[in-house]
Write an enzyme that holds these catalytic residues in place. Structure first.
Site, PDB file in Angstrom:
ATOM      1  N   ASN A  86      41.773 -32.655 -67.425  1.00 40.01           N
ATOM      2  CA  ASN A  86      42.746 -31.901 -66.657  1.00 40.01           C
ATOM      3  C   ASN A  86      42.074 -30.698 -65.977  1.00 40.01           C
ATOM      4  O   ASN A  86      40.867 -30.511 -66.071  1.00 40.01           O
ATOM      5  CB  ASN A  86      43.898 -31.462 -67.570  1.00 40.01           C
ATOM      6  CG  ASN A  86      45.235 -31.447 -66.859  1.00 40.01           C
ATOM      7  OD1 ASN A  86      45.332 -31.048 -65.706  1.00 40.01           O
ATOM      8  ND2 ASN A  86      46.277 -31.876 -67.563  1.00 40.01           N
ATOM      9  N   ASP A  94      23.612 -27.103 -70.059  1.00 48.30           N
ATOM     10  CA  ASP A  94      22.148 -27.083 -70.102  1.00 48.30           C
ATOM     11  C   ASP A  94      21.685 -28.074 -71.174  1.00 48.30           C
ATOM     12  O   ASP A  94      20.685 -28.760 -70.999  1.00 48.30           O
ATOM     13  CB  ASP A  94      21.639 -25.682 -70.436  1.00 48.30           C
ATOM     14  CG  ASP A  94      22.134 -24.637 -69.458  1.00 48.30           C
ATOM     15  OD1 ASP A  94      21.295 -24.029 -68.774  1.00 48.30           O
ATOM     16  OD2 ASP A  94      23.359 -24.430 -69.362  1.00 48.30           O
ATOM     17  N   HIS A 116      22.726 -18.391 -76.751  1.00 50.03           N
ATOM     18  CA  HIS A 116      21.635 -17.427 -76.667  1.00 50.03           C
ATOM     19  C   HIS A 116      21.410 -16.807 -78.040  1.00 50.03           C
ATOM     20  O   HIS A 116      22.359 -16.647 -78.820  1.00 50.03           O
ATOM     21  CB  HIS A 116      21.954 -16.334 -75.649  1.00 50.03           C
ATOM     22  CG  HIS A 116      22.223 -16.870 -74.279  1.00 50.03           C
ATOM     23  ND1 HIS A 116      21.226 -17.225 -73.413  1.00 50.03           N
ATOM     24  CD2 HIS A 116      23.389 -17.150 -73.643  1.00 50.03           C
ATOM     25  CE1 HIS A 116      21.757 -17.680 -72.285  1.00 50.03           C
ATOM     26  NE2 HIS A 116      23.074 -17.654 -72.409  1.00 50.03           N
ATOM     27  N   ALA A 161      45.608 -27.485 -79.372  1.00 48.31           N
ATOM     28  CA  ALA A 161      45.423 -26.490 -78.319  1.00 48.31           C
ATOM     29  C   ALA A 161      44.901 -25.170 -78.867  1.00 48.31           C
ATOM     30  O   ALA A 161      45.231 -24.760 -79.986  1.00 48.31           O
ATOM     31  CB  ALA A 161      46.748 -26.269 -77.590  1.00 48.31           C
ATOM     32  N   THR A 166      33.711 -25.092 -84.070  1.00 44.15           N
ATOM     33  CA  THR A 166      32.379 -24.595 -84.409  1.00 44.15           C
ATOM     34  C   THR A 166      31.590 -25.571 -85.271  1.00 44.15           C
ATOM     35  O   THR A 166      30.373 -25.426 -85.392  1.00 44.15           O
ATOM     36  CB  THR A 166      32.482 -23.251 -85.154  1.00 44.15           C
ATOM     37  OG1 THR A 166      33.194 -23.448 -86.389  1.00 44.15           O
ATOM     38  CG2 THR A 166      33.211 -22.216 -84.314  1.00 44.15           C
ATOM     39  N   ARG A 181      39.763 -26.481 -88.059  1.00 50.60           N
ATOM     40  CA  ARG A 181      39.627 -27.144 -89.354  1.00 50.60           C
ATOM     41  C   ARG A 181      40.486 -28.408 -89.376  1.00 50.60           C
ATOM     42  O   ARG A 181      41.531 -28.471 -88.724  1.00 50.60           O
ATOM     43  CB  ARG A 181      40.082 -26.216 -90.496  1.00 50.60           C
ATOM     44  CG  ARG A 181      39.302 -24.913 -90.570  1.00 50.60           C
ATOM     45  CD  ARG A 181      39.791 -24.046 -91.720  1.00 50.60           C
ATOM     46  NE  ARG A 181      39.178 -22.725 -91.707  1.00 50.60           N
ATOM     47  CZ  ARG A 181      37.963 -22.452 -92.153  1.00 50.60           C
ATOM     48  NH1 ARG A 181      37.227 -23.424 -92.670  1.00 50.60           N
ATOM     49  NH2 ARG A 181      37.480 -21.233 -92.104  1.00 50.60           N
ATOM     50  N   ARG A 184      44.773 -32.758 -91.400  1.00 52.98           N
ATOM     51  CA  ARG A 184      45.189 -33.984 -92.075  1.00 52.98           C
ATOM     52  C   ARG A 184      44.564 -35.165 -91.360  1.00 52.98           C
ATOM     53  O   ARG A 184      44.130 -35.051 -90.209  1.00 52.98           O
ATOM     54  CB  ARG A 184      46.712 -34.120 -92.072  1.00 52.98           C
ATOM     55  CG  ARG A 184      47.324 -34.206 -90.669  1.00 52.98           C
ATOM     56  CD  ARG A 184      48.821 -34.431 -90.758  1.00 52.98           C
ATOM     57  NE  ARG A 184      49.471 -34.486 -89.448  1.00 52.98           N
ATOM     58  CZ  ARG A 184      49.519 -35.559 -88.676  1.00 52.98           C
ATOM     59  NH1 ARG A 184      48.924 -36.698 -89.056  1.00 52.98           N
ATOM     60  NH2 ARG A 184      50.146 -35.529 -87.499  1.00 52.98           N
TER      61      ARG A 184
END
Length: 204
Positions: A86, A94, A116, A161, A166, A181, A184
Site C-alpha cells: 500500500n 542497502d 549505524h 499495525a 526487532t 511479540r 498467539r
C-alpha cells in the site's frame, strides 16, 4: 541492474563498513533518478511496471506497489509473485530485503535492512552495517509497521499495525506491539471468523 556488483558486495559483506561516496554514492544516483521517474508515472502506465522490473533485484508476477514508494536502492529488494504494498512503502535496502509470494504490506510500512553503530566516532565516519530482512510467504504486515535489520518473519504470519519488529517472528503467528511479540498462533477461530466475531460467509 545498473549498480556494479562490487558496490553490492561491499554493502552486503558481514560487519561494519564505511560509506564510500565516490563509488556507492555515484552508483546510487542512477537508482534515485529511476525511482523519481517511477513515482511520476500514473499507476496504470505500462512503463511503470517495466521500469520497476529494471529497478528491483527481482519482481515476480502480479506485483502491485501503490505510488508513491521510496527506497535507498531498489536493486537490493526481491519481490515474490502476487504481492501487494500500500501507499508510502519505505525500503532502507542497502542490505537485501526478500518478500515472499502472496504477501500484503499495509500503508506507511518501513523495512530497514541497514543501521549505524552506536559508537559516535564510527557514525562520524559514515559507518553502517546491513543485515537481510526475510519476509515469508503469505504474510500480512499491518499499517505503520517498522521491521529492523536481520529480522525473519515466517510464512502466514500477521504483524499488527504500528508494531516495531526487532526479532524473528515464527510462522503461523499473530504478533504485534513495540517491540513486536507473538500473541498467539493462527488457530481454528481464524478459520471461521475473519475479524472478531464476524463469521466468514459460506462460499469464500
Amino acid at each position: 541492474m545498473t549498480v556494479p556488483q562490487s558496490v553490492l558486495d561491499a554493502m552486503h559483506q558481514p560487519g561494519v563498513y564505511l560509506w564510500d561516496d565516490a563509488t556507492m554514492g555515484a552508483a546510487q544516483a542512477g537508482q534515485r533518478d529511476l525511482l523519481h521517474t517511477i513515482n511520476t508515472l500514473r499507476a496504470n502506465d505500462p512503463e511503470r511496471e517495466r521500469l520497476m522490473r529494471a529497478y528491483f533485484a527481482e519482481m515476480g508476477e502480479d506485483v502491485w506497489i501503490e505510488p508513491p514508494f521510496n527506497a535507498n536502492w531498489g536493486c537490493c529488494t526481491h519481490w515474490g509473485s502476487h504481492t501487494y504494498a500500500n501507499f508510502n512503502l519505505t525500503l532502507v535496502d542497502d542490505g537485501e530485503i526478500f518478500i515472499g509470494d502472496h504477501t500484503m504490506i499495509g500503508p506507511n510500512v518501513t523495512l530497514v535492512a541497514t543501521g549505524h553503530p552506536v559508537r559516535p566516532d564510527l557514525r562520524e565516519r559514515l559507518a553502517q552495517f546491513s543485515e537481510p530482512i526475510h519476509i515469508g510467504r503469505n504474510v500480512w504486515i499491518g499499517a505503520n509497521v517498522t521491521v529492523l535489520p536481520g529480522v525473519t518473519i515466517g510464512d502466514n504470519s500477521v504483524i499488527g499495525a504500528c508494531s516495531l519488529v526487532t526479532r524473528d517472528i515464527p510462522a503461523d503467528s499473530v504478533a504485534f506491539g513495540s517491540p513486536c511479540r507473538v500473541v498467539r498462533p493462527i488457530n481454528d477461530h481464524d478459520r471461521e471468523y475473519y475479524w472478531r466475531d464476524r463469521r466468514i460467509p459460506d462460499g469464500i
